[in-house]
Design an enzyme around this catalytic site. Structure first.
Site, PDB file in Angstrom:
ATOM      1  CG  HIS A  70      36.670  39.218  38.236  1.00 13.90           C
ATOM      2  ND1 HIS A  70      37.760  38.433  38.482  1.00 13.90           N
ATOM      3  CD2 HIS A  70      35.840  39.048  39.296  1.00 13.90           C
ATOM      4  CE1 HIS A  70      37.598  37.817  39.643  1.00 13.90           C
ATOM      5  NE2 HIS A  70      36.445  38.187  40.158  1.00 13.90           N
ATOM      6  CG  HIS A  72      32.059  39.869  42.655  1.00 14.00           C
ATOM      7  ND1 HIS A  72      31.779  38.523  42.641  1.00 14.00           N
ATOM      8  CD2 HIS A  72      33.394  39.973  42.422  1.00 14.00           C
ATOM      9  CE1 HIS A  72      32.900  37.833  42.426  1.00 14.00           C
ATOM     10  NE2 HIS A  72      33.896  38.701  42.287  1.00 14.00           N
ATOM     11  CG  ASN A 104      30.129  35.797  43.989  1.00  8.53           C
ATOM     12  OD1 ASN A 104      29.980  36.495  42.992  1.00  8.53           O
ATOM     13  ND2 ASN A 104      30.965  36.120  44.951  1.00  8.53           N
ATOM     14  CG  HIS A 249      41.193  36.972  41.446  1.00  8.57           C
ATOM     15  ND1 HIS A 249      41.397  35.634  41.574  1.00  8.57           N
ATOM     16  CD2 HIS A 249      39.927  37.196  41.872  1.00  8.57           C
ATOM     17  CE1 HIS A 249      40.295  35.079  42.052  1.00  8.57           C
ATOM     18  NE2 HIS A 249      39.393  36.003  42.230  1.00  8.57           N
ATOM     19  CG  ASP A 322      37.794  40.293  42.422  1.00 11.94           C
ATOM     20  OD1 ASP A 322      36.583  39.995  42.373  1.00 11.94           O
ATOM     21  OD2 ASP A 322      38.593  39.746  43.204  1.00 11.94           O
TER      22      ASP A 322
HETATM   23  O1  DOR Z   1      37.488  39.111  47.725  1.00 11.22           O
HETATM   24  C1  DOR Z   1      36.619  38.565  47.077  1.00 11.22           C
HETATM   25  N1  DOR Z   1      35.368  39.046  47.055  1.00 11.22           N
HETATM   26  N2  DOR Z   1      36.925  37.463  46.391  1.00 11.22           N
HETATM   27  C2  DOR Z   1      35.969  36.704  45.810  1.00 11.22           C
HETATM   28  O2  DOR Z   1      36.284  35.675  45.271  1.00 11.22           O
HETATM   29  C3  DOR Z   1      34.557  37.108  45.861  1.00 11.22           C
HETATM   30  C4  DOR Z   1      34.415  38.546  46.125  1.00 11.22           C
HETATM   31  C5  DOR Z   1      33.032  38.905  46.558  1.00 11.22           C
HETATM   32  O3  DOR Z   1      32.091  38.576  45.829  1.00 11.22           O
HETATM   33  O4  DOR Z   1      32.876  39.540  47.596  1.00 11.22           O
HETATM   34 ZN    ZN Z   2      35.866  37.999  42.090  1.00 11.69          ZN
END
Ligand code: DOR
Ligand code: ZN
Length: 459
Positions: A70, A72, A104, A249, A322
């Protein structure tokens, strides 16, 4: 490569934490010895591998490198915040030897073509790497095509945003959700917040505060009810359709309780939490403001305590960081225009080790959540476990050495963990037997890591 023997180690797996020795040959674990006394394990290892170079770990932990499913990493489309190479380096410093990146990005990873482009971009990174495929209201045909044949090994899971977050990916049509939950061969990974309740929460806050919404309103806006409603719906659907459901999460006590119950009769249901929800509480909004704003929102101390318990008893199977970097200037904006997300991939393991030390959580649970369970859930073979024949992705960690967390470890230059004293210094990290971090510092060796191969998972 010469054979290497790690002796005087504390071998940490999901099943045991105790003295042992481990041999590496040609990038793989070639032998594993466990004994009550480290010398006995070392003696046996020495007899089996008499020519090997010795690494005396002085009792430090030796565990499988983490698989952080997880992250990004923002490539393509957001590389001022992070890119695959910088994210991968931060991960390695935190003992994470494999990452699986979320869809994303810009453009979003919602097609095989986008997936292939990301794979090309990752080819030079030093850790192992993989990607999830994103679902939308209208890419079912694309997902079905990706599940057929060889392309299925290219991605970890199908990521479904049941509530939208950074990037605005969203599946909010129930008929589409049902079809996704009925697919086979991959786990369905959900961001579980009810979109309608989140929108209503934001509208209510605007009515009340106008443009001056305080960050402390975040857990009322992205509320526990929003999480609970979405998770109830997902669990119901997964039970009905036999889905391999992985809930990402988890942030509330109520969801942890629901998941604990559901798992009793449905082993295909699993869940993740992140260090963020085990460390921070709503008390931190005042101190940290936008820096601690993430989705789902960090909730109360009672939630945190329930999540720690659920982590300790195995209700929460996996740990995902995350890791979600944004630029510092974006995070200083007022609530409504401040993006959500916390950079954390380098600190996730030390945070958990610090909490384990503080709350008496067995270290075996940390090893299970950091690598073993997520490898099983995503169908990754030969990684994430200390066992003979597996790839030698390893982390050497001193659980008694503390250090201060610094945002400088990240390309974006900040983290809400800044200045926190954490236990569990990550000393050495090996990728396929090659040292990439030695005594906390990256080595000059630039050999690329491997693409993760995801095998089909059954019900
Ligand atoms: O806090 C978050 N940031 N939650 C998400 O689901 C996406 C993530 C992001 O990509 O910035
Ligand atoms: Zn996430």
């Amino acid at each position: 490569m010469t054979d290497v023997l790690f002796v005087n180690a504390t071998l940490l797996t999901g099943a045991r934490c105790g003295p042992g020795a481990l041999a590496v040959r040609d990038g793989r674990i070639a032998g594993l010895w466990q004994a009550d006394r480290a010398e006995d394990a070392a003696g046996e290892a020495q007899r089996a591998f008499p020519q090997a170079a010795h690494h005396d770990l002085g009792g430090k932990l030796l565990l499988a490198g983490g698989i952080d499913a997880h992250v990004h990493f923002r490539e393509p489309g957001g590389t001022a915040k992070e890119d695959l190479a910088s994210g991968s380096e931060a991960a390695l410093k935190g003992g994470v030897t494999s990452f699986v990146d979320m869809p994303n990005t810009t453009p979003p990873t919602v097609s095989l073509a986008a997936l292939r482009e990301k794979r090309e971009r990752a080819a030079a990174v030093r850790s192992h790497w993989g990607f999830h495929l994103g679902a939308t209201n209208d890419n079912l045909a694309e997902i079905r095509a990706a599940l057929q044949g060889e392309d299925a090994a290219l991605f970890g899971g199908i990521k479904v945003f049941m509530g939208s977050s950074t990037g605005n990916l969203l599946v909010d049509r129930d008929a589409v959700l049902e079809e996704i939950f009925a697919l086979r061969g991959k786990p369905v990974l959900i961001h579980s917040e009810d979109e309608g309740l989140v929108r209503a929460g934001l509208e209510a806050a605007r009515q009340r505060y106008g443009e001056a919404i305080p960050f402390s309103a975040h857990p009322a806006i992205r509320s526990r009810e929003a999480c609970l409603r979405s998770t109830e719906k997902a669990l119901d659907m997964a039970v009905r359709l036999g889905t391999r459901l992985h809930i990402l999460h988890v942030s509330t006590a109520e969801e942890a309780a629901l998941i604990r119950e559901a798992k009793k009769s449905h082993p295909g249901i699993t869940a993740e939490t992140s260090a963020n929800y085990l460390w921070f509480t709503d008390k931190d909004y005042e101190r940290l403001g936008g820096a601690v704003k993430c989705n789902p929102a960090v909730k109360t101390a009672a939630d945190r305590d329930a999540l720690l318990e659920a982590f300790a008893d195995g209700t929460l199977d996996t740990l995902g960081s995350d890791h979600a970097p944004h630029l510092p200037e974006e995070k200083r904006r007022p609530y409504a225009s401040c993006p959500s997300g916390i950079p954390s991939v380098r600190h996730s393991l030390p945070v958990i080790l610090t909490l384990a030390r503080r709350h008496g959580i067995p270290l075996t649970r940390v090893a299970a959540a950091f690598s073993e369970n997520i490898a099983r859930i995503l169908g990754i073979e030969g990684r994430g476990r200390l066992e003979t024949g597996a790839f030698a992705d390893l982390a050497v960690v001193d659980p008694d050495e503390s250090f201060r967390a610094h945002g400088a470890d990240y390309k974006c230059g900040w983290t809400p963990y800044e200045g926190e004293t954490l236990y569990g210094a990550v000393k050495d990290v090996y990728v396929d037997g090659l040292p990439v971090i030695v005594d906390g510092r990256p080595t000059a060796d630039r050999r690329p890591g491997a693409p993760l191969v995801f095998h089909p998972v059954s019900r």
